[in-house]
Scaffold this motif. Structure first.
Motif, short mmCIF file in Angstrom:
data_model
loop_
_atom_site.label_atom_id
_atom_site.label_comp_id
_atom_site.label_asym_id
_atom_site.label_seq_id
_atom_site.Cartn_x
_atom_site.Cartn_y
_atom_site.Cartn_z
N SER A 132 0.83 -1.21 0.00
CA SER A 132 0.00 0.00 0.00
C SER A 132 0.86 1.25 0.00
O SER A 132 1.84 1.33 0.74
N PRO A 133 0.50 2.26 -0.79
CA PRO A 133 1.22 3.53 -0.73
C PRO A 133 0.99 4.26 0.59
O PRO A 133 1.74 5.18 0.93
N LYS A 134 -0.05 3.87 1.33
CA LYS A 134 -0.29 4.49 2.64
C LYS A 134 0.62 3.92 3.72
O LYS A 134 0.66 4.44 4.84
N ALA A 135 1.34 2.86 3.38
CA ALA A 135 2.14 2.15 4.38
C ALA A 135 3.58 2.66 4.46
O ALA A 135 4.42 2.04 5.11
N GLU A 136 3.89 3.78 3.82
CA GLU A 136 5.18 4.44 3.99
C GLU A 136 4.97 5.93 3.86
O GLU A 136 4.03 6.39 3.21
N ALA A 137 5.84 6.71 4.51
CA ALA A 137 5.65 8.16 4.51
C ALA A 137 6.93 8.87 4.90
O ALA A 137 7.87 8.27 5.43
N ILE A 138 6.92 10.18 4.66
CA ILE A 138 7.98 11.07 5.14
C ILE A 138 7.41 11.79 6.35
O ILE A 138 6.39 12.49 6.26
N LEU A 139 8.05 11.61 7.51
CA LEU A 139 7.59 12.18 8.77
C LEU A 139 8.44 13.36 9.20
O LEU A 139 9.64 13.42 8.90
N VAL A 140 7.81 14.26 9.93
CA VAL A 140 8.53 15.33 10.65
C VAL A 140 8.02 15.34 12.08
O VAL A 140 6.89 14.87 12.35
N PRO A 141 8.81 15.82 13.04
CA PRO A 141 8.32 15.91 14.43
C PRO A 141 7.05 16.74 14.50
O PRO A 141 6.82 17.64 13.69
#
Length: 360
Positions: free
Chosen positions: A152-161
């Protein structure tokens, strides 16, 4: 410089970073981009370790087994739900028992050492994210894509605090971003930056395994982190991290079932039995996210409610590689060649199995 090395030597260099997690040095993949390109690899759900430390657990052969019986060698990761569950359920052993065949299981905490074992002939079948087979093919590993998992494309992301002033991917220019080099998250980062008009060379790349990246992210020693589930869900739950972008519209984030070419050629009937059993477990996982979360929690050390969040936003299936899927995987390969993460162009379609996956 690169053309002085054979494809196998080039692939060997790519996994040098795994040495710090190994008890023994990975022989085949130990030098690739650490010397030539300084490449490190990680996979979906992947904390690196040596395949030499793989746990070998052989199923007891049926009484009817003989010297000519088939032994199928499966490589799995605990975070790769379907194969881990297939091993636990024992259904594959039952499927092979009538013919007097047996199954062995080898545990790997990452895709790269799993593919090293496939290259060495230690396993016949395994599962990784979309990136490791590209590096393996570039290095001459005799593998074959036999099916894919939509993930799923929802199963990875770029996070920030959660309190970061960064509000868009464009604002990552000049910032420190943690990710596992050569991973699916690496590809997501490249495509997200490209869409935002930021050059890959314009960020400060901090290449770390998920565990190490989590630590520096929580200490705010990096500005952002590109990561996949279940580590993504765990970070969101523990830190309240915000998502700048997930892979929707940017990266496929698929998984692939892979087999040794020798196994595909010599034992196509055994391969079909494996795929049929994988399909059955995949259907169970698709329909029971809560049960899957409880099943995985002790093995991964992540609370079941957090894992259930990850499970509910991912997809499961065992599907044949269509022209569309091959084209998308080729785009991943072309992107990694463009930014010099692999030393030569490859053609994914050259190593795609032409057999039939049972979609029932």
């Amino acid at each position: 410089m690169l053309n002085k090395f054979s494809p196998t030597q080039l692939l060997s260099m790519g996994f040098a970073f795994l040495q710090r997690f190994q008890q023994q040095r990975i022989r085949t993949f130990s030098l690739l981009f650490a010397v030539g390109l300084s490449l490190t690899l990680a996979v979906s759900a992947c904390s690196p370790s040596a395949s030499n430390n793989a746990t070998q657990e052989a199923a007891s052969p049926s009484p009817a087994a003989s010297a000519s019986s088939t032994t199928v060698h499966i490589g799995y990761q605990k975070a790769s739900t379907v194969l881990y569950a297939l091993k636990a359920k024992g259904e594959l052993e039952k499927a092979f028992a009538a013919s007097g065949s047996s199954v062995t299981w080898s545990e790997f905490p990452a895709g790269p050492p799993l593919l090293e074992a496939l290259n060495a002939g230690s396993i016949d079948f395994g599962y990784t994210g979309e990136s490791p087979p590209i590096f393996a093919q570039a290095g001459g590993v005799p593998l074959v894509y036999v099916a894919y998992d939509p993930w799923s494309p929802k199963a990875e992301a770029i996070l920030v605090p959660k309190d970061s002033p960064i509000k868009s991917v464009a604002e990552l220019k000049g910032k420190k971003i943690a990710f596992a080099k050569g991973s699916n998250a690496n590809y997501l980062l490249v495509k997200a930056l490209e869409k935002a008009g930021v050059q890959y060379s314009d960020i400060q790349r901090v290449t770390l395994t998920p565990a190490d990246a989590r630590a520096v992210f929580e200490r705010k020693n990096v500005d952002a982190w590109a990561i996949w589930d279940p580590y993504l869900a765990a970070a969101e739950a523990a830190t309240g991290a915000r998502t700048l972008a997930d892979a929707t519209g940017l990266a496929p984030n698929r998984g692939y079932y892979l087999a040794a070419k020798s196994f595909v050629d010599a034992k196509p009937d055994a391969l079909k039995i494996v795929l049929d059993q994988v399909k059955e477990v995949s259907n169970w996982a698709k329909n029971n996210p809560g049960e899957v979360a409880k099943f995985l929690s002790p093995a991964l050390g992540i609370d079941a409610p957090v894992l259930e969040i990850a499970e509910k936003r991912r997809e499961y299936d065992v599907l044949p590689l269509t022209d569309e899927i091959i084209t998308k995987q080729q785009e991943v390969a072309d992107t990694f060649y463009k930014i010099k993460l692999i030393p030569k162009e490859i053609k994914v379609k050259e190593i795609v199995w032409q057999g039939k996956v049972n979609n029932s």
